[in-house]
Design a protein around this motif. Structure first.
Motif, PDB file in Angstrom:
ATOM      1  N   LEU A 158       0.850  -1.187   0.000  1.00 44.98           N
ATOM      2  CA  LEU A 158       0.000   0.000   0.000  1.00 44.98           C
ATOM      3  C   LEU A 158       0.883   1.233   0.000  1.00 44.98           C
ATOM      4  O   LEU A 158       1.851   1.309   0.758  1.00 44.98           O
ATOM      5  N   VAL A 159       0.535   2.204  -0.846  1.00 44.59           N
ATOM      6  CA  VAL A 159       1.250   3.472  -0.912  1.00 44.59           C
ATOM      7  C   VAL A 159       0.247   4.571  -0.592  1.00 44.59           C
ATOM      8  O   VAL A 159      -0.731   4.763  -1.321  1.00 44.59           O
ATOM      9  N   CYS A 160       0.482   5.269   0.512  1.00 48.82           N
ATOM     10  CA  CYS A 160      -0.438   6.328   0.932  1.00 48.82           C
ATOM     11  C   CYS A 160      -0.251   7.551   0.038  1.00 48.82           C
ATOM     12  O   CYS A 160       0.868   8.002  -0.193  1.00 48.82           O
ATOM     13  N   TRP A 161      -1.372   8.093  -0.473  1.00 45.99           N
ATOM     14  CA  TRP A 161      -1.291   9.295  -1.302  1.00 45.99           C
ATOM     15  C   TRP A 161      -2.123  10.441  -0.733  1.00 45.99           C
ATOM     16  O   TRP A 161      -2.049  11.564  -1.219  1.00 45.99           O
ATOM     17  N   ALA A 162      -2.902  10.188   0.313  1.00 45.13           N
ATOM     18  CA  ALA A 162      -3.685  11.267   0.914  1.00 45.13           C
ATOM     19  C   ALA A 162      -4.147  10.872   2.307  1.00 45.13           C
ATOM     20  O   ALA A 162      -4.286   9.682   2.615  1.00 45.13           O
ATOM     21  N   THR A 163      -4.358  11.874   3.144  1.00 47.14           N
ATOM     22  CA  THR A 163      -4.983  11.692   4.447  1.00 47.14           C
ATOM     23  C   THR A 163      -6.032  12.772   4.610  1.00 47.14           C
ATOM     24  O   THR A 163      -6.032  13.763   3.873  1.00 47.14           O
ATOM     25  N   THR A 164      -6.920  12.583   5.562  1.00 49.57           N
ATOM     26  CA  THR A 164      -7.944  13.591   5.833  1.00 49.57           C
ATOM     27  C   THR A 164      -7.721  14.183   7.220  1.00 49.57           C
ATOM     28  O   THR A 164      -6.992  13.622   8.045  1.00 49.57           O
ATOM     29  N   ASP A 165      -8.402  15.289   7.486  1.00 46.66           N
ATOM     30  CA  ASP A 165      -8.345  15.894   8.814  1.00 46.66           C
ATOM     31  C   ASP A 165      -8.900  14.961   9.886  1.00 46.66           C
ATOM     32  O   ASP A 165      -8.586  15.112  11.056  1.00 46.66           O
ATOM     33  N   ASN A 166      -9.742  14.017   9.489  1.00 51.22           N
ATOM     34  CA  ASN A 166     -10.376  13.100  10.437  1.00 51.22           C
ATOM     35  C   ASN A 166      -9.562  11.838  10.671  1.00 51.22           C
ATOM     36  O   ASN A 166      -9.972  10.976  11.442  1.00 51.22           O
ATOM     37  N   GLY A 167      -8.454  11.670   9.970  1.00 51.06           N
ATOM     38  CA  GLY A 167      -7.584  10.530  10.206  1.00 51.06           C
ATOM     39  C   GLY A 167      -7.748   9.367   9.252  1.00 51.06           C
ATOM     40  O   GLY A 167      -7.166   8.310   9.465  1.00 51.06           O
ATOM     41  N   GLU A 168      -8.542   9.536   8.197  1.00 47.21           N
ATOM     42  CA  GLU A 168      -8.636   8.476   7.202  1.00 47.21           C
ATOM     43  C   GLU A 168      -7.416   8.549   6.280  1.00 47.21           C
ATOM     44  O   GLU A 168      -6.862   9.616   6.067  1.00 47.21           O
ATOM     45  N   TYR A 169      -7.040   7.389   5.739  1.00 45.49           N
ATOM     46  CA  TYR A 169      -5.916   7.309   4.814  1.00 45.49           C
ATOM     47  C   TYR A 169      -6.395   6.735   3.490  1.00 45.49           C
ATOM     48  O   TYR A 169      -7.206   5.801   3.472  1.00 45.49           O
TER      49      TYR A 169
END
Length: 86
Positions: free
Chosen positions: A8-19
């Protein structure tokens, strides 16, 4: 993950902690990588077989409703804020 050698390669996160991740597999086509969304607790996952642009457009228009992303997302008016301004 689906097959040996996948990652898995993370490309974004949210202010709520989702990836948001790409599921990268050996010899895959970057234009058709699976998108995985992980909840802030790390327990729940959603899978989307589409490009990032298609996913973002579908989420912003309400065509797709994620069970993981914030239930008020998207807001009625969209804003773009460069990361340095947050």
């Amino acid at each position: 993950m689906e097959t040996p050698g996948s990652r898995l390669v993370c490309w974004a996160t949210t202010d709520n902690g989702e990836y948001l991740y790409w599921l990268v597999q050996a010899n895959d086509d970057p234009d058709s990588r699976v998108i995985m969304i992980n909840s802030e607790s790390g327990e729940d996952w959603e899978r989307y077989d589409m490009t990032v642009t298609r996913l973002l457009a579908a989420v912003l228009t309400g065509e797709i409703r994620s069970e993981i992303l914030w239930d008020k997302f998207p807001l009625p008016e969209h804003q773009f804020r460069p990361a340095g301004e947050m």
